[in-house]
Design a protein around this motif. Structure first.
Motif, PDB file in Angstrom:
ATOM      1  N   SER A   5      10.626   9.502   9.103  1.00 41.19           N
ATOM      2  CA  SER A   5       9.187   9.063   8.351  1.00 41.19           C
ATOM      3  C   SER A   5       9.409   9.056   6.953  1.00 41.19           C
ATOM      4  O   SER A   5      10.203   9.708   6.238  1.00 41.19           O
ATOM      5  N   LEU A   6       8.546   7.796   6.244  1.00 37.77           N
ATOM      6  CA  LEU A   6       8.574   7.718   4.981  1.00 37.77           C
ATOM      7  C   LEU A   6       7.431   8.189   4.493  1.00 37.77           C
ATOM      8  O   LEU A   6       7.073   8.346   3.305  1.00 37.77           O
ATOM      9  N   GLY A   7       6.265   8.607   5.203  1.00 36.97           N
ATOM     10  CA  GLY A   7       4.882   9.181   4.866  1.00 36.97           C
ATOM     11  C   GLY A   7       4.079   7.705   4.923  1.00 36.97           C
ATOM     12  O   GLY A   7       4.539   6.559   4.853  1.00 36.97           O
ATOM     13  N   ASN A   8       2.865   8.053   4.701  1.00 35.44           N
ATOM     14  CA  ASN A   8       1.936   7.008   4.543  1.00 35.44           C
ATOM     15  C   ASN A   8       2.104   5.951   5.590  1.00 35.44           C
ATOM     16  O   ASN A   8       1.903   4.611   5.378  1.00 35.44           O
ATOM     17  N   GLY A   9       2.030   6.276   6.742  1.00 32.30           N
ATOM     18  CA  GLY A   9       1.994   5.580   7.930  1.00 32.30           C
ATOM     19  C   GLY A   9       3.207   4.437   7.941  1.00 32.30           C
ATOM     20  O   GLY A   9       3.356   3.593   8.469  1.00 32.30           O
ATOM     21  N   GLN A  10       4.412   4.797   7.236  1.00 34.35           N
ATOM     22  CA  GLN A  10       5.698   4.203   7.217  1.00 34.35           C
ATOM     23  C   GLN A  10       6.810   4.917   8.142  1.00 34.35           C
ATOM     24  O   GLN A  10       6.831   6.320   7.855  1.00 34.35           O
ATOM     25  N   MET A  11       7.762   4.361   8.337  1.00 32.49           N
ATOM     26  CA  MET A  11       8.637   4.615   9.473  1.00 32.49           C
ATOM     27  C   MET A  11      10.038   4.106   8.975  1.00 32.49           C
ATOM     28  O   MET A  11      10.027   2.535   8.911  1.00 32.49           O
ATOM     29  N   ALA A  12      11.149   4.492   8.800  1.00 33.56           N
ATOM     30  CA  ALA A  12      12.457   3.827   8.361  1.00 33.56           C
ATOM     31  C   ALA A  12      13.024   3.946   9.613  1.00 33.56           C
ATOM     32  O   ALA A  12      13.551   5.127  10.280  1.00 33.56           O
ATOM     33  N   LEU A  13      13.930   2.856  10.064  1.00 36.19           N
ATOM     34  CA  LEU A  13      14.879   2.738  11.208  1.00 36.19           C
ATOM     35  C   LEU A  13      16.136   2.527  10.205  1.00 36.19           C
ATOM     36  O   LEU A  13      16.280   1.642   9.328  1.00 36.19           O
TER      37      LEU A  13
END
Length: 150
Positions: A122-130
């Protein structure tokens, strides 16, 4: 005296490491957190800009491990192991339809990037890192709102 200082330093480092690992486990992300649809907004630190007339690429995950989406020109489909260790994912075997579009750049880049993915966070703020083998994001996803379906 010096031995006591070294022992105290090592003890402090061990406590710090234990606290850091506890903090990270509280923030761990599971496949459940990936469920739903995500816009693919960044590939290898470059913003995704679809060609004129082409839809924004997205990827979706469901509770059974089914993966679906759109790579910019073609639909994509595949599966992940729903029992995988939290934080790990393999998107290397995604399939796609095979239509030709005037500009296949985003499509090629999305499919190549997904093939490198081994982990997520998770990157927070509704973002995800692959991510691949490193912690550096290969793909950045932005959670879609239900009205965002394109």
């Amino acid at each position: 005296m010096r031995k006591k200082t070294i022992t105290q330093s090592l003890s402090a480092a061990a406590v710090s490491a234990a606290l850091a690992s506890c903090a990270s486990s509280k923030q761990s992300v599971t496949l459940h957190d990936l469920q739903g649809e995500w816009d693919i907004i960044e590939l290898h630190e470059t913003a995704v800009v679809p060609a004129e007339g082409q839809p924004f690429p997205f990827i979706g995950f469901d509770a059974t491990g089914r993966v679906y989406g759109h790579a910019g020109c073609n639909r994509i489909t595949g599966a992940i192991d729903p029992q995988a260790k939290p934080g790990t994912i393999d998107l290397s075997r995604m399939g796609s339809t095979m239509m030709m579009c005037p500009d296949m750049t985003v499509e090629r880049n999305v499919l190549a990037a997904l093939g490198e993915v081994k982990r997520y966070r998770s990157l927070g703020n509704g973002q995800m890192a692959l991510c691949g083998k490193s912690k550096k994001p290969i793909v950045v996803l932005q959670k879609r709102k239900s009205a965002d379906k394109r």
